[in-house]
Write an enzyme that holds these catalytic residues in place. Sequence first.
Site, PDB file in Angstrom:
ATOM      1  N   ASP B 335       0.790  -1.229   0.000  1.00 50.65           N
ATOM      2  CA  ASP B 335       0.000   0.000   0.000  1.00 50.65           C
ATOM      3  C   ASP B 335       0.823   1.281   0.000  1.00 50.65           C
ATOM      4  O   ASP B 335       0.314   2.333  -0.375  1.00 50.65           O
ATOM      5  CB  ASP B 335      -0.996  -0.017   1.165  1.00 50.65           C
ATOM      6  CG  ASP B 335      -2.155  -0.970   0.881  1.00 50.65           C
ATOM      7  OD1 ASP B 335      -2.758  -1.473   1.841  1.00 50.65           O
ATOM      8  OD2 ASP B 335      -2.451  -1.217  -0.307  1.00 50.65           O
ATOM      9  N   TYR B 419      -9.878  -0.639   2.037  1.00 51.98           N
ATOM     10  CA  TYR B 419      -9.374  -0.684   3.407  1.00 51.98           C
ATOM     11  C   TYR B 419      -8.965   0.693   3.929  1.00 51.98           C
ATOM     12  O   TYR B 419      -8.626   1.594   3.174  1.00 51.98           O
ATOM     13  CB  TYR B 419      -8.139  -1.588   3.482  1.00 51.98           C
ATOM     14  CG  TYR B 419      -8.407  -2.962   4.055  1.00 51.98           C
ATOM     15  CD1 TYR B 419      -7.779  -4.094   3.537  1.00 51.98           C
ATOM     16  CD2 TYR B 419      -9.274  -3.141   5.126  1.00 51.98           C
ATOM     17  CE1 TYR B 419      -8.019  -5.355   4.067  1.00 51.98           C
ATOM     18  CE2 TYR B 419      -9.524  -4.397   5.660  1.00 51.98           C
ATOM     19  CZ  TYR B 419      -8.889  -5.499   5.124  1.00 51.98           C
ATOM     20  OH  TYR B 419      -9.129  -6.748   5.653  1.00 51.98           O
TER      21      TYR B 419
END
Lengths: 702, 702
Positions: B335, B419
Amino acid sequence: MSVEQIATSLPIISGKSTPQHPLGPLTASEIKESSRLIKSAWPSDVNIQFKSITLQEPQKAELLHFLAAEHSGQATPTIERRSFVVYYLRNTDKLHEAVVSLSAGKVESNLRLGPNVHSNADGDEIIAVERIALEDEKVQAEIKKLQLPEGTVVISDPWIYGSDGINEGLFSDDKRMFQCFLYVRDPNNSSQADSNHYAMPLSISPVVSAETMRVTRIDILPTGIDNTIKEPSPYKVQPPNEYIHEAQELRTDLKPLNVVQPEGASFKVSNYSEQGHNIEWQKWTFKVGFNQREGMVLYDVHYDGRPLFYRLSLSDMNIPYADPRHPFHKKAAFDLGDAGAGIMANNLQLGCDCLGSIHYLSAVLNDDKGEPLDMPNCVCIHEQDNGIGWKHTNYRTGRAAVVRNRELVLQSIITVSNYEYILAFMFNQAGEVTYEVRATGILSTQPIDEGISVPFGTVVHPGVLAVHHQHIFSLRVDPMIDGPLNRVVYDEAHAMPRSDFNPHGVGYTVSETPITTSGGYDLDYDVNRTFKIQNSAIKNPINGKPVAYKIHAPPFQKMLADPQSYHHKRAEFADHNIYVTSYRDDELYAGGKYTNQSRGGTGVRSWADRKDDVQDQDIVVWVQFGINHVPRIEDFPVMPCEILKVSLKPVNFFERNPAIDVPPSTQTFNKSVLASVAHQQEVGEAVVGGDGECCVRESSKL
Amino acid sequence: MSVEQIATSLPIISGKSTPQHPLGPLTASEIKESSRLIKSAWPSDVNIQFKSITLQEPQKAELLHFLAAEHSGQATPTIERRSFVVYYLRNTDKLHEAVVSLSAGKVESNLRLGPNVHSNADGDEIIAVERIALEDEKVQAEIKKLQLPEGTVVISDPWIYGSDGINEGLFSDDKRMFQCFLYVRDPNNSSQADSNHYAMPLSISPVVSAETMRVTRIDILPTGIDNTIKEPSPYKVQPPNEYIHEAQELRTDLKPLNVVQPEGASFKVSNYSEQGHNIEWQKWTFKVGFNQREGMVLYDVHYDGRPLFYRLSLSDMNIPYADPRHPFHKKAAFDLGDAGAGIMANNLQLGCDCLGSIHYLSAVLNDDKGEPLDMPNCVCIHEQDNGIGWKHTNYRTGRAAVVRNRELVLQSIITVSNYEYILAFMFNQAGEVTYEVRATGILSTQPIDEGISVPFGTVVHPGVLAVHHQHIFSLRVDPMIDGPLNRVVYDEAHAMPRSDFNPHGVGYTVSETPITTSGGYDLDYDVNRTFKIQNSAIKNPINGKPVAYKIHAPPFQKMLADPQSYHHKRAEFADHNIYVTSYRDDELYAGGKYTNQSRGGTGVRSWADRKDDVQDQDIVVWVQFGINHVPRIEDFPVMPCEILKVSLKPVNFFERNPAIDVPPSTQTFNKSVLASVAHQQEVGEAVVGGDGECCVRESSKL
């Protein structure tokens, strides 16, 4: 402010035959009645030393019927009211345990215990032993050899004697004794009653018999690197190491932080019994009791009307020390069994121990005369904010949905001589229960010669050794996950082997294994082993998996003392992360009922050795956790809190995130302010929104 | 309120040759100047797609001189100001990295990268890819087979493509692509832009080329228990599973809880540079920067004037998934490297994300045109109370000494598609730093046939599978514990064998082992292995032990994908709890500089394989932590925060508890109130005390 309602299923009537809720802790009059009945069983000249007078909890089979009726609003059956009394004939080793029927007004059973069975220490005894140790002529003769400055105050910390299985002679651990460790207050500040005497340990250690209340021998502590004992000699006064605030140059730049609940707290407290309290908060309901040994006990815990836990309590803790030399080899305290988390509980002070909008619970225990002893403010209850509960922002719209994580805390603090433990049950809105322990207070210290070091401890001050030790706790979880018959399973994650199905070597599966037989079980992070308490008969309506609660407990180094040692034999819980046993009414204390100078064989390991069937049964789960405390300088003169948590979290128990219905976090509700004026303009834009909602934005970004 | 001071060591002058603090993030004009210079290096008709324009941090050797001069108040040397630019020639795979000298006003280096080197995704690209995937004719033809109700809105979540090392043909991962997962909004509520589309996944997965911005193929996802692919067929609309508050029956019994600091917050914020901030709080001082990839970076962290950490940052995270079937076998997101924790940071909302007295930091990053992009309120700073800091009650006098545990929090929240991660640095008054990660947001979902289950995921809603996955984080710690040359050691606790010295089998010792060579190292709870970063040249004046900071990181299951897999090759940090490497200027990202569709060989494992000497050197410590996320129903539609913490705590660094000088916790300072009227009488007695101090009592008990 929340209104305290007095609501019980039975009327409270003062007097001898007071009907109380079967889970209600004993009232003051019940304590008095119990001691009166015990005394009346003996000749009037017999001096009874009461150790504990507590509720004899009814058998679970009876209680389940009672609670079921209570929950469904039906008439509750009558359950006989009993107390459990442990007492000595004072100045003897004649220990007794008795069960008193308060309903019938008579002593039901009265057993003499022993040999090798001893009760806990109590406060009056400790104070007396301190004095006896210091007034003893031979002890004073040893102290004289130290040539302490005039006016020096010597302090005595009586310790439980411990066990090493030596059966005969002067060193026999057969009789109940105290090992007293001596210290001095800073001789340059003798009038300061709170001078940190742990900074000035002495090598003279009197042993006092609990029976005769006399010094039976004097140990001289080894202070070098080996077993060598040196005669006490002129004492070198080292600098002090004080913890009281007058001795510090205090920080001056800490600004106040207040927690304010302008509409009061969200929890409700009522009485289910004169001494027992119901708590309701955010779909949680449970009962709280309090007793001499366990302190807080939670009963009948439900979430949103669904049963979860029949009983939750700290079962015991053990603190074994690493110095192999006499007399330190016996140091392994059971702070609940040897003393009592209830009787040791601090009187919590508004604003000091508890921040915010606080509700206190008080309790009544007993003193050694059998009289009621008030314990005001031994438990505090309050809410706290623990950051964000959940959040998601849809990056396309920029709309954020966010709720905060509100927790309910029930806290108690115990002082066990030098150490403190802050014990708390915490609940949140996602159906999770957490048991938190904070270790603080003062290291147990012993003298060490200057200029040396040892591999089994840390020098924390000139002349002061803090020996390595373990803190091992055992949380007793008596579950009723959606019903009384549960099982424990463990999940493990394993890599799939390479195959046509897994050609890239990335697949993994999670498999579940049930525990069928009582025993001790361990974590294994290499397979992500996770224990769950499950009701295999109740399936989640979405995915068909059995409803469960998983256990998040931190790993810890198991007891280092070897399996033949008394430390290991006695602290039966200290060798596994999890124990699972079949339920039996009198199996509450993982280290056994009588831990003081015990020999083992009466705790959870022994019960688990029955190899009972624990699959889909009435089971008990014991969760161990702890730390190996290798002292550092920063732990002295008082240690910053070391925080440990065990959490119980739902797994496929609900149909969605149980906190999904928490109202969104908004500025009108939370009333944050800007700490800096310079940004005021910018955030002025963020608060615009008539309904206070501030999380709708137009910008789109990743 | 705290006053924001603008204080820099160099004057801020607008214009081309703006001198900035060498650690100051790029200003808007520096970003513009960088992109202008890059563009001017190409013909004017070349369209540059800027990926990142960030500060090229100076070499540590130079910076150490600068910082030393700054700390001692001397004139600081001039350090050349540089930016680091990563860019594509738009719609090609021609990736470049350039270094621009802002001081000289010219491009210093400009390298073409590749093959197999790809940059991160960016927001504009993602939005375009969504549209391209949905507008493609062949995709629409597949969607038509679903026979969705009229007006249904189809949503596309573009994912980084991932790697599997396939080099040729249509499935080659050589070129940069996006794997798009498709979902629908609840067809019965199509106008709700924030409908939770993750509850309605489709089996159609277009692949879009980042070069051509066209759909290159369409994958159909397996939805059964094996590799079988089924043609899209008429879609069964399941019930929705919304997270927005309008869709819930909200709780109505939650009362407000406000955190109020009537005298303002205790921290001070000033600028060391136009975009860089100094923080001072409770003896802590450090600098905070912010950049596209790492988000918050802390520099030059000192406690009470003593150096501790040169640089602290989240180095990357990797989330590998457990489904071995195509295309899921490629799902393993970095990420930070694939997207960027800075560019993904939420605009934090007063009262929603942050409670209390809040100070915001904003930042400026870049967009794909090379223009400055404002990031308002991307970091919030505030204090919080975390219970009791330390306590001791002398049982003889009843006097309690207690202080509260005040913490400073710097928080940022990133949204990475489905997320969220809440990332925070926390400091306390006992010299401890904690890095906390909260995982929340929405599970990544894929379709599954009704009535079946698979061992590599959990059904969280009818037709919705959430596959097991791991979250593995890497915290980069560049230490300077009391100086720049450190070592890592690990302590282990071992039982002593039985002997004359240890006749009772209870003794144990703690031994220390230095790490001499770079490599990966692991925790081992069976020996209580604890890693410490030590300065072996500086000894604690009390006990002579080298000053150190220990690492408390939770254990986790290392990456399950096998060592030959691309997951394992790429996430070089995911196989050990600790990595230790020798410092090199360009080694910041544990997964390598370019993670998108990477092949491995460029991260911390490779650097550690140099087998450099790391004893008493300039070293870097990488601390890994994480969870194996086995989804449960309660994680849907949004998961309650899962909290992970890594702490760095002093060991024999100070001479006593560093929090011993925190002012005592008093009611006048904390202003708690009683939640219940009924107990008011009782606690009225507790607050008596003219100076507000309420912890002096006469009662003596254990």
